[in-house]
Design an enzyme around this catalytic site. Structure first.
Site, PDB file in Angstrom:
ATOM      1  N   SER A  28      -3.105   4.366   6.692  1.00  7.54           N
ATOM      2  CA  SER A  28      -2.657   3.646   7.878  1.00  7.54           C
ATOM      3  C   SER A  28      -2.774   4.526   9.129  1.00  7.54           C
ATOM      4  O   SER A  28      -3.864   5.002   9.445  1.00  7.54           O
ATOM      5  CB  SER A  28      -1.226   3.148   7.665  1.00  7.54           C
ATOM      6  N   ASP A  35      -7.065   2.221   4.427  1.00  7.96           N
ATOM      7  CA  ASP A  35      -6.735   1.111   5.319  1.00  7.96           C
ATOM      8  C   ASP A  35      -6.271   1.616   6.680  1.00  7.96           C
ATOM      9  O   ASP A  35      -5.102   1.445   7.070  1.00  7.96           O
ATOM     10  CB  ASP A  35      -5.678   0.194   4.715  1.00  7.96           C
ATOM     11  N   GLU A  87     -14.269   6.368  20.015  1.00  6.49           N
ATOM     12  CA  GLU A  87     -14.179   7.222  18.831  1.00  6.49           C
ATOM     13  C   GLU A  87     -13.216   8.385  19.028  1.00  6.49           C
ATOM     14  O   GLU A  87     -12.630   8.881  18.062  1.00  6.49           O
ATOM     15  CB  GLU A  87     -15.567   7.736  18.456  1.00  6.49           C
ATOM     16  N   ARG A  96      -9.751   7.292  17.539  1.00  8.45           N
ATOM     17  CA  ARG A  96      -9.582   6.828  16.159  1.00  8.45           C
ATOM     18  C   ARG A  96     -10.447   7.637  15.194  1.00  8.45           C
ATOM     19  O   ARG A  96     -11.262   8.463  15.601  1.00  8.45           O
ATOM     20  CB  ARG A  96      -9.986   5.349  16.064  1.00  8.45           C
ATOM     21  N   ASP A 132     -13.500   8.373  12.963  1.00  8.20           N
ATOM     22  CA  ASP A 132     -14.907   8.001  13.062  1.00  8.20           C
ATOM     23  C   ASP A 132     -15.740   8.984  12.243  1.00  8.20           C
ATOM     24  O   ASP A 132     -15.242  10.038  11.832  1.00  8.20           O
ATOM     25  CB  ASP A 132     -15.359   7.960  14.524  1.00  8.20           C
ATOM     26  N   ASP A 137     -15.833  12.980  12.477  1.00  4.65           N
ATOM     27  CA  ASP A 137     -14.621  13.779  12.298  1.00  4.65           C
ATOM     28  C   ASP A 137     -14.685  14.720  11.102  1.00  4.65           C
ATOM     29  O   ASP A 137     -13.850  15.623  10.981  1.00  4.65           O
ATOM     30  CB  ASP A 137     -13.399  12.862  12.167  1.00  4.65           C
ATOM     31  N   HIS A 161      -1.816  -3.901   2.681  1.00  6.43           N
ATOM     32  CA  HIS A 161      -1.976  -2.614   3.364  1.00  6.43           C
ATOM     33  C   HIS A 161      -1.730  -1.451   2.403  1.00  6.43           C
ATOM     34  O   HIS A 161      -2.421  -0.427   2.462  1.00  6.43           O
ATOM     35  CB  HIS A 161      -0.995  -2.566   4.536  1.00  6.43           C
TER      36      HIS A 161
END
Length: 465
Positions: free
Chosen positions: A169, A193, A204, A207, A209, A212, A280
């Site tokens: 998450s 997830d 990017e 978050r 991507d 990374d 989730h």
């Protein structure tokens, strides 16, 4: 509502604030961290002291009780951390905590198959707040993990390529932040997830991507839109390999109660987590099962889940299929591109692993209407009966279907055929299978033959031709 949104965006255009911390550097609420459509509110992360990121080490030598370690040579050297082992960090998400049982359980599964430093990252000090604030606090968590990884490199000579960061998450994006801060040197990041709100569609920089880490994989299990479906996970691809089990939206065994649809995202507390977020949470449950089932999560490259469900993506190509979960990094084509999509089905409860087969049945005997079922028998196990076809049964016709067995039967030795129609027929018709072929996901085909026919509800055994 539109007025509030517009005002928030206008406020986002105002010069941002910045906070700086000795070890971790500076954090701004400027764009793209705030003041964009996906995250309009100007929010800074809390201080490292308030987030209180902790590293809880489990190893093969201390499987039941963690050792809390820090970026300190004496603290690490007095622990069971071993520099000749791979290190896997596990980062929890919103509302969760590092001492939650699923993290330790994941470590214990790893100890069954490898010697590893398994570090559960606890940041409950920053996760148990409103979602918008928690989504900013993960920047601190990512920075703390990056600092720890860099400490291992500079002080202990431990290569970041031996590090695997697993995030669930919001923890997925914390892992992405750690990867960004270490310039993609981390060996692998797995997003379980990855959280959608405040991240889907963002740059990017914000978050998880593919840049990374050397290899980034993701498992998507709750990809319905947050409004109105309360889907917490991203549908957007974020890795080199993105897996969409069961289509990535609704997981078998998860039935959302209508009350979960009215829970505000900033008010989902620990007691309602399983109630409201079954899809989730499936992502980390699939990953945990994959550790001890290295062949049980084969995933297929396909245009969409509907095409996969129409039986048009089987078997695996010559290069094989990736395994969703722990062994995804064994796939030879793992970094051949970004956003590679793969589909598979799982079970509705643990053990979630499944093995896909294609069965083709050529009928013999009389023409009737009914159902035909086949069960598989191999050197590794036996399957239950699976329906191959229902309708008009014509001798000489061949019917095919694919199914996901909860047993890996191994090399096929024989198959059993049965038919039924639940219709009283005084002529007692007889139907058989002159041949049955079974194809595994690796493309190997096993063929079985019989010259016999049987009455309804009578098993017919076919042996190798």
């Amino acid at each position: 509502m539109l007025l509030v949104w517009s005002l928030a965006l206008l406020l986002g255009a105002v010069a941002g604030k910045e906070v700086c911390y000795d070890r971790l550097g500076c954090f701004s609420d400027d764009s793209p961290w705030s003041g964009i459509v996906e995250r309009p509110l100007k929010v800074l992360p809390w201080s490292p002291a308030d987030v209180n990121t902790r590293f809880l080490l489990y190893t093969n030598e201390n499987q039941d009780n963690y050792q809390q370690i820090t970026a300190d040579s004496s603290r690490i050297q007095s622990s069971n951390f071993k520099t000749n082992r791979k290190t896997r960090f596990i980062i929890h998400g919103f509302i969760d905590k590092g001492e939650e049982s699923w993290l330790a359980n994941m470590c214990k599964k790893m100890f069954q198959v490898e010697s590893v430093n398994c570090i559960c990252v606890d940041w409950k000090g920053g996760s148990r707040t409103g979602y918008t604030q928690a989504s900013q606090n993960i920047r601190i968590v990512g920075a703390e993990v990056a600092y720890f990884v860099d400490f291992l490199r500079t002080q202990l000579g431990y290569s970041p390529s031996n590090v695997h960061v697993i995030g669930h998450s919001l923890g997925s994006h914390a892992a992405g932040e750690a990867g960004r801060r270490t310039n993609g040197a981390i060996g692998r990041i797995t997003g379980l997830d990855p959280a959608e709100p405040c991240f889907e569609g963002t740059p990017e920089l914000v978050r998880l991507d593919p840049s990374d880490a050397q290899f980034v994989d993701a498992i998507h299990t709750d990809g319905a839109p947050i409004v109105p479906n309360l889907g917490f996970g991203m549908s957007q691809t974020v890795g080199h390999l993105d897996f969409f089990p069961n289509g990535g939206i609704e997981m078998p065994g998860c039935q959302k109660n209508i009350l979960s649809q009215i829970v505000d995202i900033d008010g989902i507390w620990e007691g309602t987590r399983d109630f409201a977020a079954c899809n989730h949470l499936r992502s980390y449950k699939y990953y945990t099962d994959s550790i001890v089932n290295p062949t049980g999560f084969a995933a297929f490259s396909c245009a969409s889940y509907s095409v996969f469900s129409a039986n048009k993506c089987f078997p695996c190509p010559s290069g094989g299929c990736p395994q969703m979960g722990h062994y995804a990094d064994r796939y030879s084509g793992k970094t051949n591109g970004v956003g590679q999509k793969f589909y598979l089905n799982t079970g509705d409860k643990s053990n979630f692993s499944r093995w896909r087969y294609k069965v083709s049945v050529t009928l013999s005997g009389q023409k009737v209407t009914g159902h035909i079922l086949v069960s598989l028998f191999g050197n590794a196990g036996n399957s239950k009966q699976y329906e191959i076809y229902k309708g008009s049964l014509h001798p000489g016709y061949t019917h095919s279907n694919e199914f996901d067995s909860d047993v890996d039967v191994g090399d096929l030795q024989r198959v059993k055929f049965i038919w039924y129609n639940n219709v009283i027929n005084p002529s007692l018709p007889r139907v058989g299978a002159s041949s049955i072929s079974v194809e595994r996901n690796d493309g190997r085909v096993f063929k079985f033959c019989s010259a016999e026919t049987v009455r309804e509800d009578v098993l017919l055994t076919l042996n190798a031709c």
